[in-house]
Design an enzyme around this catalytic site. Structure first.
Site, short mmCIF file in Angstrom:
data_model
loop_
_atom_site.label_atom_id
_atom_site.label_comp_id
_atom_site.label_asym_id
_atom_site.label_seq_id
_atom_site.Cartn_x
_atom_site.Cartn_y
_atom_site.Cartn_z
N SER A 112 0.86 -1.17 0.00
CA SER A 112 0.00 0.00 0.00
C SER A 112 0.90 1.22 0.00
O SER A 112 2.08 1.13 0.35
CB SER A 112 -0.87 0.00 1.27
OG SER A 112 -1.51 1.24 1.48
N TYR A 152 -2.07 -1.08 10.41
CA TYR A 152 -2.04 -1.23 8.96
C TYR A 152 -0.70 -0.74 8.41
O TYR A 152 -0.05 -1.43 7.60
CB TYR A 152 -3.19 -0.44 8.34
CG TYR A 152 -3.43 -0.74 6.88
CD1 TYR A 152 -4.09 -1.89 6.48
CD2 TYR A 152 -3.02 0.15 5.89
CE1 TYR A 152 -4.33 -2.17 5.15
CE2 TYR A 152 -3.25 -0.11 4.55
CZ TYR A 152 -3.90 -1.27 4.18
OH TYR A 152 -4.13 -1.55 2.85
#
Length: 267
Positions: free
Chosen positions: A143, A156
């Site tokens: 990401s 995350y």
């Protein structure tokens, strides 16, 4: 055109979103697809049928709780019995947004397990055989949050930064396996920015609520803060990049983290 005839690809989290888009592109190129994800028996069967319809010679569903190393080991053994993965796409992931002070410990544990540790276990099980065959592709869906941080995403970001680091180590360890003609063994991350998937839906809903329920206004606000292109990516675009990385011509592209983020990480 990339021809994956005779190759088998495991794509985790491939019943929807980016994972399904990648599986479709690999299927169109002729790869067998090991499907994985959270799905009912009917949903799993429908996904496998769809992948075969678009070009996979065979698609089979493999269950496995990615929070559980024993379950991952069982799944990988079953896939090895099916012929083994020439291509491994670690795509499955979960998200939970909260401040560091308010982040539930169980969310931290689950996100780290699914988004990071599971990739370690699947790579450890599949990469030695890739090296023996002289061809292998590991594509880890990280990401932009593996490259830059954002508030309220501690687990995350920790997992995705860790996934980038894990990928670089594996890339170095396997860099000289195989040959140019065979394609070698490579490990790369794709780092999407805002992409039209279910994982960002809660953030869109929160922004839309602040605009009286106007979804378009919520999306526009979300993108204006981070993504200079002010355009979301479609999962199929991530699939196209993953497919290209599987081509033998990409034998010297390894250890990279490729942003697909409309300029987010260029700022």
């Amino acid at each position: 055109m990339t021809d994956l005839t005779g190759k088998t690809a495991l794509v985790t989290g491939s019943v929807q979103g980016i994972g399904l888009a990648i599986a479709k592109e690999l299927a169109k190129a002729g790869a067998r697809i090991a499907v994985h994800g959270l799905a009912t028996e009917e949903e799993a069967a429908a996904t496998c049928r769809h992948l075969e319809e678009v070009g996979a010679p065979e698609a089979r569903f493999f269950a496995g709780d990615l929070r559980d190393p024993v379950a991952i080991d069982t799944m990988m053994s079953e896939i090895e019995g099916w012929g083994g993965a020439d291509i491994l796409v670690n795509n499955a992931g979960i998200q939970h947004t909260a401040s560091l002070a308010e982040m539930p410990a169980e969310k931290w544990d689950a996100i780290l397990a699914i988004n990071l540790s599971a990739a370690f276990h699947t790579m450890q099980k599949s990469m030695p055989a890739m090296a023996e065959r002289g061809y292998g592709r590991v594509i880890n869906i990280a990401s932009v949050h593996g490259l830059v941080a954002s508030k309220e995403k501690a687990p995350y970001c920790a997992a995705k930064f860790g996934l980038v680091g894990l990928s670089r180590v594996a890339a170095l360890e396997y860099a000289n396996k195989g040959s140019k003609s065979a394609g070698g063994v490579t490990v790369n991350c794709i780092c999407p920015g805002w992409t039209e998937t279910a994982i960002i839906e809660p953030q869109i809903e929160a922004r839309a609520a602040a605009h009286g329920g106007d979804r378009d206004a919520g999306i526009a606000e979300l993108l204006s803060e981070k993504q200079p292109s002010q355009r979301t990516s479609d999962p199929s675009e991530i699939g196209a990049l993953a497919l290209w990385l599987c081509n033998p011509v990409a034998h010297n592209i390894t250890g990279t983290s490729i942003p697909v983020d409309g300029g987010w990480t260029a700022q």
